[in-house]
Design an enzyme around this catalytic site. Structure first.
Site, PDB file in Angstrom:
ATOM      1  N   LYS A 115       0.824  -1.292   0.090  1.00 34.11           N
ATOM      2  CA  LYS A 115      -0.036  -0.033   0.185  1.00 34.11           C
ATOM      3  C   LYS A 115       0.908   1.437   0.066  1.00 34.11           C
ATOM      4  CE  LYS A 115      -4.482  -1.463   0.014  1.00 34.11           C
ATOM      5  NZ  LYS A 115      -4.801  -2.422   0.119  1.00 34.11           N
ATOM      6  N   LYS A 197      -2.889 -11.174  -8.268  1.00 32.62           N
ATOM      7  CA  LYS A 197      -4.330 -11.842  -7.847  1.00 32.62           C
ATOM      8  C   LYS A 197      -5.620 -11.269  -8.346  1.00 32.62           C
ATOM      9  CE  LYS A 197      -4.340  -9.878  -3.518  1.00 32.62           C
ATOM     10  NZ  LYS A 197      -5.534  -9.361  -2.631  1.00 32.62           N
ATOM     11  N   LYS A 200     -10.506  -6.578  -5.927  1.00 30.77           N
ATOM     12  CA  LYS A 200     -11.757  -5.782  -6.393  1.00 30.77           C
ATOM     13  C   LYS A 200     -11.508  -4.502  -7.071  1.00 30.77           C
ATOM     14  CE  LYS A 200     -13.660  -6.993  -1.809  1.00 30.77           C
ATOM     15  NZ  LYS A 200     -12.901  -6.602  -0.802  1.00 30.77           N
TER      16      LYS A 200
HETATM   17  P1  TYM Z   1     -10.703  -8.766   1.364  1.00 28.56           P
HETATM   18  O1  TYM Z   1     -11.875  -7.733   1.341  1.00 28.56           O
HETATM   19  O2  TYM Z   1      -9.671  -7.997   0.567  1.00 28.56           O
HETATM   20  O3  TYM Z   1     -11.003 -10.264   0.675  1.00 28.56           O
HETATM   21  C1  TYM Z   1     -12.172 -10.911   1.377  1.00 28.56           C
HETATM   22  C2  TYM Z   1     -11.719 -12.494   1.519  1.00 28.56           C
HETATM   23  O4  TYM Z   1     -11.582 -12.741   0.023  1.00 28.56           O
HETATM   24  C3  TYM Z   1     -10.053 -13.524  -0.037  1.00 28.56           C
HETATM   25  N1  TYM Z   1      -9.484 -13.105  -1.460  1.00 28.56           N
HETATM   26  C4  TYM Z   1      -9.014 -13.971  -2.089  1.00 28.56           C
HETATM   27  N2  TYM Z   1      -8.840 -15.360  -2.064  1.00 28.56           N
HETATM   28  C5  TYM Z   1      -8.317 -15.860  -3.071  1.00 28.56           C
HETATM   29  N3  TYM Z   1      -7.867 -15.339  -4.349  1.00 28.56           N
HETATM   30  C6  TYM Z   1      -7.788 -14.118  -4.327  1.00 28.56           C
HETATM   31  N4  TYM Z   1      -7.576 -13.627  -5.559  1.00 28.56           N
HETATM   32  C7  TYM Z   1      -8.433 -13.189  -3.466  1.00 28.56           C
HETATM   33  N5  TYM Z   1      -8.693 -12.016  -3.081  1.00 28.56           N
HETATM   34  C8  TYM Z   1      -9.487 -11.971  -1.974  1.00 28.56           C
HETATM   35  C9  TYM Z   1      -9.579 -12.794   1.077  1.00 28.56           C
HETATM   36  O5  TYM Z   1      -8.473 -13.300   1.390  1.00 28.56           O
HETATM   37  C10 TYM Z   1     -10.349 -12.511   2.074  1.00 28.56           C
HETATM   38  O6  TYM Z   1     -10.638 -13.791   2.863  1.00 28.56           O
HETATM   39  N6  TYM Z   1      -8.556  -7.725   5.700  1.00 28.56           N
HETATM   40  C11 TYM Z   1      -9.573  -8.769   5.205  1.00 28.56           C
HETATM   41  C12 TYM Z   1     -10.840  -8.393   5.610  1.00 28.56           C
HETATM   42  C13 TYM Z   1     -10.915  -8.640   7.058  1.00 28.56           C
HETATM   43  C14 TYM Z   1     -10.961  -9.893   7.866  1.00 28.56           C
HETATM   44  C15 TYM Z   1     -11.241  -9.583   8.988  1.00 28.56           C
HETATM   45  C16 TYM Z   1     -10.965 -11.040   7.247  1.00 28.56           C
HETATM   46  C17 TYM Z   1     -11.095  -7.512   8.020  1.00 28.56           C
HETATM   47  N7  TYM Z   1     -11.178  -8.209   9.287  1.00 28.56           N
HETATM   48  C18 TYM Z   1     -11.169 -10.673   9.907  1.00 28.56           C
HETATM   49  C19 TYM Z   1     -10.905 -12.270   8.254  1.00 28.56           C
HETATM   50  C20 TYM Z   1     -11.161 -11.626   9.571  1.00 28.56           C
HETATM   51  C21 TYM Z   1      -9.492  -8.301   3.529  1.00 28.56           C
HETATM   52  O7  TYM Z   1      -9.185  -6.996   3.332  1.00 28.56           O
HETATM   53  O8  TYM Z   1     -10.334  -9.033   2.699  1.00 28.56           O
END
Ligand code: TYM
Length: 334
Positions: A115, A197, A200
């Site tokens: 970031k 990867k 969003k």
């Molecule tokens: P976020 O919003 O980026 O993504 C949500 C979930 O999707 C998974 N993910 C992926 N898995 C496989 N391949 C990909 N290309 C891919 N892109 C995203 C992420 O691993 C995630 O499981 N920090 C977290 C959100 C969060 C969270 C938490 C998760 C906040 N507090 C507590 C678990 C527990 C995040 O930014 O996910």
């Protein structure tokens, strides 16, 4: 007496439209886990603020992420589904856990370094302490299993460190949370152009979103990176080809996958045919989710009911943990 169900927590940031990485890294696990565990799933709207989204889009994305979760099969009667900012206890635990987190270790987190590289003008303290807030999300319910994709592995390691430090200093309160995926490894779905990867906000033309039209899905898959095919029988697959097989395993029938796998191993695979088949199976997979999510997203009355119900259940569990944390730390006067 029946054994208590294990506690599960996971969240998704409200920063855009959900994509196949989110589905296969996280949501697919949620849907199975809801039958077996005591699940808390939420929309991480505070985490989304680290990148300064405009308020209208943040608000819309909270409804969208809720709708897309429900459309994918999450049952708000089986799980506790809520919005992070509805649970003030998380913010207080975040404050307490910040005392367990050191600047040096936070600066070393790869997602933080990424970031900083992408956005050197917005290195805010919320970004630095992102893993602490995430730990508060998880530890507030004393979760042991956290279904996430591979990219979150490091954050989970930090959550275990903060939990251990708290327990060592003040007394046993938090169990150690581990990342979870049905199957062996955590999932990482690559972008269709083979660069990084699915995400969003980046690589939109090579990311399959849960709201993509049938034609968009077909076009994106048609343009997915391939090559002239293997030269030697049974050779290793390049990662962008492996990714197409991964997607195919997720949405196509097993004998379809076997057919193309055998063709690859025999060096007579036709990637054009494989992509056509994958596109049709993907259209059939995404279409019902897209249609359901569109309807649910408009129904704010229904979503408000779910959000309120989820917040109430989540706060009950959160308040119990916070009370214990305060007591152990000596912040209990009355
Ligand atoms: P976020 O919003 O980026 O993504 C949500 C979930 O999707 C998974 N993910 C992926 N898995 C496989 N391949 C990909 N290309 C891919 N892109 C995203 C992420 O691993 C995630 O499981 N920090 C977290 C959100 C969060 C969270 C938490 C998760 C906040 N507090 C507590 C678990 C527990 C995040 O930014 O996910």
């Amino acid at each position: 007496m029946a054994k208590e169900k294990e506690i599960v927590v996971s969240g998704i940031r409200s920063t855009g439209i959900l994509h196949l990485g989110n589905y296969f890294g996280a949501i697919r696990n949620y849907i199975r886990m809801q039958e077996e565990f005591n699940c808390y799933f939420f929309v991480a709207d505070w985490h989304a603020l680290t990148t300064h989204p405009d308020p209208t889009s943040l608000r819309g994305n909270v409804y969208r992420v809720l709708a897309e979760n429900i459309a994918s099969g999450l049952d708000p009667e089986k799980v506790t589904l809520y919005v992070q900012s509805d649970i003030p206890e998380i913010a207080e635990l975040y404050l307490l856990l910040n005392m367990m987190a050191y600047k040096g270790e936070l600066e070393k987190v790869p997602t933080f370094k990424d970031k900083v590289r992408q956005n050197p003008d917005n290195v805010n303290a919320g970004l630095l302490t992102y893993p602490v807030l995430m730990s508060a999300d998880i530890l507030i319910h004393r979760a042991v299993k956290v279904p996430v994709g591979k990219d979150q592995e490091q954050h989970l390691e930090m959550s275990r460190n903060f939990a251990q430090r708290f327990n060592n200093r003040y007394g046993e309160l938090f169990p150690e949370p581990y990342p979870f995926n049905y199957g062996d490894d955590l999932v990482r779905i690559m972008s269709l152009d083979g660069n990084g990867k699915m995400s969003k906000s980046e690589n939109e033309n090579s990311t399959l979103y849960l709201n993509d039209s049938d034609d968009a899905i077909r076009n994106k898959i048609k343009k997915a990176k391939t090559d002239s095919g293997p030269q030697e029988a049974n050779s290793a697959k390049p990662d962008y080809i492996e990714n197409l097989f991964t997607l195919m395993k997720l949405v196509s029938a097993p004998d379809t996958v076997q057919f193309f796998d055998a063709a690859f191993n025999n060096c007579n695979i036709r990637y054009g045919d494989m992509k056509k088949q994958l596109a049709e199976d993907m259209v059939n997979f995404i279409r019902p989710i897209r249609e359901k999510a569109e309807a649910i997203q408009q129904d704010h009355e229904y979503l408000h009911r779910i959000m309120r119900q989820g917040a109430e259940k989540s706060r009950e569990s959160a308040a119990a943990t916070l009370k214990e944390a305060r007591r152990l730390m000596g912040i209990n006067f009355y």
